[in-house]
Design a protein around this motif. Structure first.
Motif, short mmCIF file in Angstrom:
data_model
loop_
_atom_site.label_atom_id
_atom_site.label_comp_id
_atom_site.label_asym_id
_atom_site.label_seq_id
_atom_site.Cartn_x
_atom_site.Cartn_y
_atom_site.Cartn_z
N LEU A 217 36.09 45.15 36.46
CA LEU A 217 35.46 43.63 36.02
C LEU A 217 34.71 43.16 36.97
O LEU A 217 34.89 43.15 38.25
N ASP A 218 33.62 42.28 36.40
CA ASP A 218 32.88 41.69 37.28
C ASP A 218 33.05 40.00 37.02
O ASP A 218 33.27 39.87 35.85
N VAL A 219 33.59 39.43 38.00
CA VAL A 219 34.03 38.13 37.82
C VAL A 219 33.29 36.93 38.67
O VAL A 219 32.82 37.22 39.52
N LEU A 220 33.48 35.78 37.96
CA LEU A 220 33.08 34.44 38.62
C LEU A 220 34.20 33.86 39.19
O LEU A 220 35.17 33.67 38.56
N VAL A 221 34.06 33.56 40.52
CA VAL A 221 35.29 32.85 41.18
C VAL A 221 34.95 31.21 41.16
O VAL A 221 33.97 30.76 41.64
N LEU A 222 36.08 30.67 40.42
CA LEU A 222 36.02 29.30 39.91
C LEU A 222 37.00 28.54 40.63
O LEU A 222 38.08 28.82 41.19
N GLY A 223 36.89 27.16 40.86
CA GLY A 223 37.74 26.38 41.47
C GLY A 223 38.11 26.52 42.82
O GLY A 223 37.19 27.06 43.62
N ARG A 224 39.31 26.24 43.44
CA ARG A 224 39.66 26.65 44.70
C ARG A 224 39.96 27.96 45.08
O ARG A 224 40.20 28.74 44.40
N TYR A 225 39.15 28.34 46.37
CA TYR A 225 39.38 29.69 46.80
C TYR A 225 39.41 29.72 48.29
O TYR A 225 39.18 28.87 48.93
N LEU A 226 40.20 30.84 48.70
CA LEU A 226 40.39 31.30 50.02
C LEU A 226 39.39 32.50 50.27
O LEU A 226 39.65 33.61 49.68
N ARG A 227 38.65 32.31 51.30
CA ARG A 227 37.47 33.60 51.39
C ARG A 227 38.38 34.54 52.34
O ARG A 227 38.85 33.81 53.63
N PHE A 228 38.33 35.79 52.32
CA PHE A 228 38.77 36.79 53.45
C PHE A 228 37.76 37.75 53.72
O PHE A 228 36.62 37.81 53.08
N GLU A 229 37.89 38.76 54.70
CA GLU A 229 36.91 39.58 54.98
C GLU A 229 36.40 40.37 53.86
O GLU A 229 35.34 40.70 53.84
N LEU A 230 37.37 40.86 52.92
CA LEU A 230 36.91 41.76 52.00
C LEU A 230 36.70 41.08 50.48
O LEU A 230 36.21 41.61 49.56
N GLY A 231 37.34 39.83 50.43
CA GLY A 231 37.07 39.18 49.09
C GLY A 231 37.69 37.74 49.39
O GLY A 231 37.69 36.99 50.05
N PHE A 232 38.16 37.35 47.89
CA PHE A 232 38.59 36.10 47.49
C PHE A 232 39.89 35.96 47.11
O PHE A 232 40.42 36.89 46.36
N ARG A 233 40.67 34.99 47.26
CA ARG A 233 41.92 34.63 46.55
C ARG A 233 41.72 33.27 45.96
O ARG A 233 41.43 32.17 46.69
N TYR A 234 41.64 33.15 44.81
CA TYR A 234 41.26 31.86 44.06
C TYR A 234 42.04 31.52 42.87
O TYR A 234 42.82 32.01 42.41
N ALA A 235 41.78 30.22 42.33
CA ALA A 235 42.54 29.31 41.43
C ALA A 235 41.91 29.78 40.00
O ALA A 235 42.82 29.75 38.87
N ARG A 236 40.79 30.11 39.76
CA ARG A 236 40.31 30.26 38.35
C ARG A 236 39.20 31.15 38.48
O ARG A 236 38.59 31.07 39.23
N GLN A 237 39.03 31.96 37.18
CA GLN A 237 38.07 32.92 36.87
C GLN A 237 37.59 33.01 35.63
O GLN A 237 38.09 32.67 34.60
#
Length: 229
Positions: free
Chosen positions: A93-113
Motif C-alpha cells: 500500500l502507498d498511503v497518505l499520512v493524515l492528521g496527527r503523527y509521530l515520526r520515527f527513524e523508519l516511518g510514522f505512527r499516525y491518526a488517519r490515512q
C-alpha cells in the motif's frame, strides 16, 4: 527538564508504505484491508481513522501506547516484509499520512490515512494476478483475499482488481505487480566457466530424469489409469 522536538507543519501530507491483506465483506458489497501485526483484527477502509486497539480512550497515536496506523518511509523496506511466509499474499500500500503523527527513524505512527494505491503481487503459480480470490481465512464478517490468476480461481469467491477498487471507493487504484521472479541460474549468462556449466548441465539432467520417471509410471498404469496387462 524534558526536551521536545519542534512540531512539524508540512505543506503536503507525508507519504509512506505498508503491507496489508485485502478483505471482502461477507455480502460482497465492501472491500478494505486488514493489517499484518497490531490491530490486524480490525479491517479498515481506504480512508480511515485509527483507534486504540487496547480499548483505551486516548486519541491515537499516543506516545505511551502502540496504537495508530503504521507505515515506513522506504518502499523497499515494505516490500521486504512480503518475503516472509505469513505475508506472501499481502499487498503493498502507498498511503497518505493524515492528521496527527509521530515520526520515527523508519516511518510514522499516525491518526488517519488514505490508501492511494494497492499493488497486488503475483499468483502463487507465478503468473501476473488478474483477481483477488478467497484466501481460505478471514475475520468475522470479512473474507481475506489473495492474488490469483484466472487459471487458479477454481470456483473460489473472487473479485477483479478493478472490481475491488470500485468496492473500496475513495479513488483507490489497484494495480497488478509483475510475474514471480525467475529462479536465479535458469538462464545461464555469458562468461560462465566449465564448473558452472557442468553444474547447470547436471541440474537439467536431474530434471530430465525426473520427467522420464514420471512418464514411465504413467506408461505402467496404462491410458485408463489402471495397470497394463
Amino acid at each position: 527538564m524534558r526536551l521536545r522536538l519542534p512540531e512539524e507543519r508540512p505543506a503536503e501530507p507525508p507519504t509512506g508504505y505498508k503491507i496489508a491483506h485485502p478483505v471482502l465483506s461477507q455480502d460482497g458489497t465492501r472491500a478494505g484491508f486488514t493489517g499484518v501485526s497490531l490491530g490486524g483484527a480490525l479491517p479498515y477502509g481506504v480512508l480511515a481513522d485509527a483507534s486504540c486497539v487496547y480499548g483505551l480512550r486516548h486519541r491515537a497515536p499516543n506516545r505511551r501506547c502502540d496504537c495508530g496506523f503504521h507505515c515506513v518511509h522506504d518502499r523497499a523496506a515494505a516490500e521486504a516484509l512480503l518475503c516472509t511466509a505469513e505475508h506472501r499474499t499481502a499487498v503493498l500500500l502507498d498511503v497518505l499520512v493524515l492528521g496527527r503523527y509521530l515520526r520515527f527513524e523508519l516511518g510514522f505512527r499516525y491518526a488517519r490515512q488514505r490508501v492511494r494505491t494497492a499493488t497486488v503481487g503475483a499468483c502463487a503459480c507465478g503468473t501476473v494476478a488478474a483477481a483477488l480470490a478467497d484466501a481460505g481465512w478471514g475475520r468475522p464478517g470479512w473474507r481475506a483475499l489473495a492474488p490469483s490468476c484466472a487459471a487458479c480461481l477454481r470456483g473460489r469467491t473472487a473479485v477483479s482488481l478493478a472490481g475491488f477498487a470500485r468496492l473500496a471507493g475513495e479513488g483507490l487504484r489497484v494495480i497488478a505487480g509483475p510475474a514471480g521472479p525467475v529462479v536465479a541460474g535458469l538462464d545461464a549468462p555469458e562468461g560462465l566457466g566449465v564448473p558452472e556449466l557442468a553444474a547447470e548441465a547436471a541440474l537439467l539432467q536431474a530434471r530430465l530424469d525426473w520427467f522420464q520417471s514420471q512418464l514411465a509410471r504413467l506408461g505402467e498404469r496404462g491410458p485408463d489409469g489402471g495397470p497394463q496387462g
